[in-house]
Enzyme design. Structure first.
Site, PDB file in Angstrom:
ATOM      1  N   GLU A  92      96.753  -6.852  49.119  1.00 62.05           N
ATOM      2  CA  GLU A  92      96.719  -5.837  48.065  1.00 62.05           C
ATOM      3  C   GLU A  92      98.088  -5.267  47.758  1.00 62.05           C
ATOM      4  O   GLU A  92      98.929  -5.155  48.634  1.00 62.05           O
ATOM      5  CB  GLU A  92      95.879  -4.639  48.536  1.00 62.05           C
ATOM      6  CG  GLU A  92      94.416  -4.909  48.630  1.00 62.05           C
ATOM      7  CD  GLU A  92      93.689  -3.689  49.184  1.00 62.05           C
ATOM      8  OE1 GLU A  92      92.837  -3.876  50.050  1.00 62.05           O
ATOM      9  OE2 GLU A  92      93.995  -2.552  48.764  1.00 62.05           O
ATOM     10  N   CYS A 113     103.293  -0.116  45.920  1.00 61.09           N
ATOM     11  CA  CYS A 113     103.090  -0.198  47.365  1.00 61.09           C
ATOM     12  C   CYS A 113     102.714  -1.641  47.696  1.00 61.09           C
ATOM     13  O   CYS A 113     101.765  -2.176  47.132  1.00 61.09           O
ATOM     14  CB  CYS A 113     101.957   0.760  47.735  1.00 61.09           C
ATOM     15  SG  CYS A 113     101.385   0.598  49.424  1.00 61.09           S
ATOM     16  N   CYS A 120      96.275  -6.662  60.200  1.00 61.74           N
ATOM     17  CA  CYS A 120      97.263  -5.941  61.003  1.00 61.74           C
ATOM     18  C   CYS A 120      96.820  -5.965  62.457  1.00 61.74           C
ATOM     19  O   CYS A 120      95.641  -5.850  62.762  1.00 61.74           O
ATOM     20  CB  CYS A 120      97.411  -4.499  60.524  1.00 61.74           C
ATOM     21  SG  CYS A 120      98.696  -3.603  61.421  1.00 61.74           S
ATOM     22  N   CYS A 124      95.091   0.728  64.393  1.00 66.19           N
ATOM     23  CA  CYS A 124      94.927   2.185  64.316  1.00 66.19           C
ATOM     24  C   CYS A 124      93.457   2.467  63.986  1.00 66.19           C
ATOM     25  O   CYS A 124      92.874   1.785  63.139  1.00 66.19           O
ATOM     26  CB  CYS A 124      95.853   2.768  63.257  1.00 66.19           C
ATOM     27  SG  CYS A 124      97.583   2.402  63.597  1.00 66.19           S
ATOM     28  N   CYS A 127      92.106   2.962  60.205  1.00 64.73           N
ATOM     29  CA  CYS A 127      92.688   2.160  59.121  1.00 64.73           C
ATOM     30  C   CYS A 127      91.879   0.900  58.834  1.00 64.73           C
ATOM     31  O   CYS A 127      91.475   0.183  59.750  1.00 64.73           O
ATOM     32  CB  CYS A 127      94.126   1.788  59.491  1.00 64.73           C
ATOM     33  SG  CYS A 127      94.925   0.711  58.289  1.00 64.73           S
ATOM     34  N   CYS A 344      95.627   1.276  51.135  1.00 68.28           N
ATOM     35  CA  CYS A 344      95.668  -0.178  51.054  1.00 68.28           C
ATOM     36  C   CYS A 344      94.826  -0.803  52.158  1.00 68.28           C
ATOM     37  O   CYS A 344      94.721  -0.276  53.238  1.00 68.28           O
ATOM     38  CB  CYS A 344      97.111  -0.627  51.232  1.00 68.28           C
ATOM     39  SG  CYS A 344      97.726  -1.554  49.857  1.00 68.28           S
TER      40      CYS A 344
HETATM   41  N1  SAH Z   1     101.703  -0.205  59.100  1.00 70.06           N
HETATM   42  C1  SAH Z   1     102.514   0.750  58.455  1.00 70.06           C
HETATM   43  C2  SAH Z   1     102.448   0.686  56.937  1.00 70.06           C
HETATM   44  C3  SAH Z   1     101.102   0.472  56.346  1.00 70.06           C
HETATM   45  S1  SAH Z   1      99.963   1.793  56.493  1.00 70.06           S
HETATM   46  C4  SAH Z   1     102.195   2.134  58.941  1.00 70.06           C
HETATM   47  O1  SAH Z   1     101.221   2.302  59.659  1.00 70.06           O
HETATM   48  O2  SAH Z   1     102.946   3.046  58.620  1.00 70.06           O
HETATM   49  C5  SAH Z   1     100.622   2.957  55.340  1.00 70.06           C
HETATM   50  C6  SAH Z   1     100.135   4.382  55.565  1.00 70.06           C
HETATM   51  O3  SAH Z   1      98.750   4.502  55.190  1.00 70.06           O
HETATM   52  C7  SAH Z   1     100.232   4.822  57.013  1.00 70.06           C
HETATM   53  O4  SAH Z   1     100.776   6.104  57.120  1.00 70.06           O
HETATM   54  C8  SAH Z   1      98.786   4.782  57.415  1.00 70.06           C
HETATM   55  O5  SAH Z   1      98.586   5.566  58.534  1.00 70.06           O
HETATM   56  C9  SAH Z   1      98.097   5.258  56.167  1.00 70.06           C
HETATM   57  N2  SAH Z   1      96.653   5.025  56.145  1.00 70.06           N
HETATM   58  C10 SAH Z   1      95.959   3.998  56.654  1.00 70.06           C
HETATM   59  N3  SAH Z   1      94.646   4.148  56.457  1.00 70.06           N
HETATM   60  C11 SAH Z   1      94.498   5.311  55.785  1.00 70.06           C
HETATM   61  C12 SAH Z   1      93.373   6.024  55.277  1.00 70.06           C
HETATM   62  N4  SAH Z   1      92.145   5.551  55.411  1.00 70.06           N
HETATM   63  N5  SAH Z   1      93.587   7.198  54.643  1.00 70.06           N
HETATM   64  C13 SAH Z   1      94.846   7.667  54.466  1.00 70.06           C
HETATM   65  N6  SAH Z   1      95.942   7.042  54.909  1.00 70.06           N
HETATM   66  C14 SAH Z   1      95.778   5.875  55.566  1.00 70.06           C
HETATM   67 FE1  SF4 Z   2      98.386  -1.418  60.868  1.00 68.27          FE
HETATM   68 FE2  SF4 Z   2      96.918   0.317  59.516  1.00 68.27          FE
HETATM   69 FE3  SF4 Z   2      98.014   1.039  61.816  1.00 68.27          FE
HETATM   70 FE4  SF4 Z   2      99.582   0.667  59.655  1.00 68.27          FE
HETATM   71  S1  SF4 Z   2      98.006   2.237  59.900  1.00 68.27           S
HETATM   72  S2  SF4 Z   2      99.932  -0.097  61.759  1.00 68.27           S
HETATM   73  S3  SF4 Z   2      98.475  -1.019  58.656  1.00 68.27           S
HETATM   74  S4  SF4 Z   2      96.441  -0.545  61.548  1.00 68.27           S
END
Ligand code: SAH
Ligand code: SF4
Length: 359
Positions: A92, A113, A120, A124, A127, A344
């Site tokens: 995406e 973005c 990934c 987390c 996510c 995303c």
């Molecule tokens: N892996 C990197 C970049 C991709 S995620 C990182 O973790 O920073 C980009 C941002 O989106 C991160 O701050 C992540 O924590 C946030 N994010 C992921 N899932 C989310 C959600 N459901 N709601 C809001 N932010 C989210």
């Molecule tokens: Fe990976 Fe999502 Fe954690 Fe970013 S926030 S490191 S995309 S699992």
């Protein structure tokens, strides 16, 4: 040996190849024009290159281009692009138009973005990108092509995307070499012509790679996904915190800040009952003040199948106020329309899980 993609090659690499082929230097310029200014999707478009050269190019390189599988959102709001790559993988990109309230009425800002991996590995808990695990890294050209393909569908002339955030699917710093190659090409005067200061890399906190990025000559901006201001809270959400606890992460951020002299952003998603308690505000403020960083509070976007929820607005505002009382520079994302604004990774997850027929 697999062929490299032409858009993963630097000007120097192409120049060397053309010298071997005894092609005149101006052909390199013509080719780069097709690749970056005109965003060519197919060899056939490069009409001013002789057939014999095009033949050699197709024998030596691939020229991949993503297929638009799905597009969501209206022209004046956040739009999501779901791309299908050559091997069928889905990724995406999210286009965020200028917000007049943030950047002034005359703003012509287009933020994109982009993703850096398929899936990934960092898992987390909140996510969508990591839910089905990690599939593969994106090549440099697959990162670059997201910018070019969005511009091509938007019919933009010249460099239309003028702000790039590496915050899509995947952990950018885990795909370091391809990411840096893509960013150097996007930054180059012969390539994407995008200022390094207009490019923000977001990481979940890979401390050694943050230091490595600090040692690069370009002034890329850094955003760090914090989401917890104590090891206990952060580790509940982000497994990476066990490998690089806050102390180590903060030291790497301080190194970045010192080397670059630029303000880092700490991203902090607010999740009800998990990290939005006011007890997190003082340690967060301490971290931010120590790093001279600003804090970006992001109300959580709910993900289907996950238990986490976004706090009510008064709780969000209270958290912001607590940081401001500590003299921290902080912002709270207040825009509505959570469905499309969703982070995303969610659109892809839905599509893959439904086995949806997207064309
Ligand atoms: N892996 C990197 C970049 C991709 S995620 C990182 O973790 O920073 C980009 C941002 O989106 C991160 O701050 C992540 O924590 C946030 N994010 C992921 N899932 C989310 C959600 N459901 N709601 C809001 N932010 C989210
Ligand atoms: Fe990976 Fe999502 Fe954690 Fe970013 S926030 S490191 S995309 S699992």
């Amino acid at each position: 040996m697999t062929k490299p993609d032409l858009r993963s090659q630097t000007q120097e690499e192409i120049r060397r190849q053309f010298q071997l082929w005894q092609e005149p230097a101006y052909r390199v310029t013509q080719l780069l024009q097709w690749l970056y200014a005109r965003r060519a999707a197919h060899w056939g478009e490069m009409t001013n290159l002789p057939k014999s050269l095009r033949q050699r190019l197709t024998e030596t390189y691939t020229l991949s281009w993503p297929e638009l599988a799905l597009r969501q959102g209206a022209r004046d709001t956040t739009q999501k692009f779901l791309w299908r790559l050559a091997d069928g993988a889905l990724i995406e990109s999210v286009l965020i138009p200028a917000s007049p309230s943030l950047y002034g009425e005359s703003s012509d800002r287009h933020t994109l973005c982009v993703s850096t991996q398929v899936g990934c590995a960092y898992g987390c808990k909140f996510c969508a990108s990591g839910l089905d695990g990690w599939k593969r890294h994106l090549g440099a050209e697959e990162i670059i092509n997201q910018v070019l393909a969005v511009e091509r569908t938007e019919n933009g002339r010249g460099r239309w995307i003028n702000n790039l955030v590496i915050m899509g699917m995947g952990e950018p710093l885990a795909n370091y070499d391809n990411l840096l190659k893509a960013l150097r090409i996007l930054n180059a005067p012969w390539g994407g012509q995008m200022g390094a200061r207009k490019i923000t890399v977001s990481t979940s906190g890979l401390a050694p790679q943050i230091r490595r990025l600090a040692d690069e000559p370009q002034q890329f901006r850094l955003a760090v996904s914090l989401h917890g201001a104590t090891d206990e809270t952060r580790a509940r959400l982000m497994p990476i915190n066990k490998k690089y606890p806050l102390k180590e992460l903060a030291a790497a951020c301080a190194y970045y800040q010192q080397k670059k002299g630029r303000m880092i952003t700490l991203e902090y998603i607010l999740i009800a009952g998990v990290n939005d308690g006011l007890d997190q505000a003082p340690p967060l403020a301490k971290l931010a003040l120590g790093l001279r960083a600003k804090v970006n509070l992001i109300p959580y976007n709910q993900v289907e199948g996950l238990p986490w929820v976004r706090p009510e607005e008064p709780a969000q505002e209270a958290f912001l106020a607590a940081l401001e009382r500590c003299k921290v520079r902080a912002t709270l994302r207040r825009e509505k329309g959570g469905e499309i604004d969703a982070a995303c990774g969610q659109l892809r997850l839905k599509t893959e899980r439904q086995g949806a027929n997207v064309a």
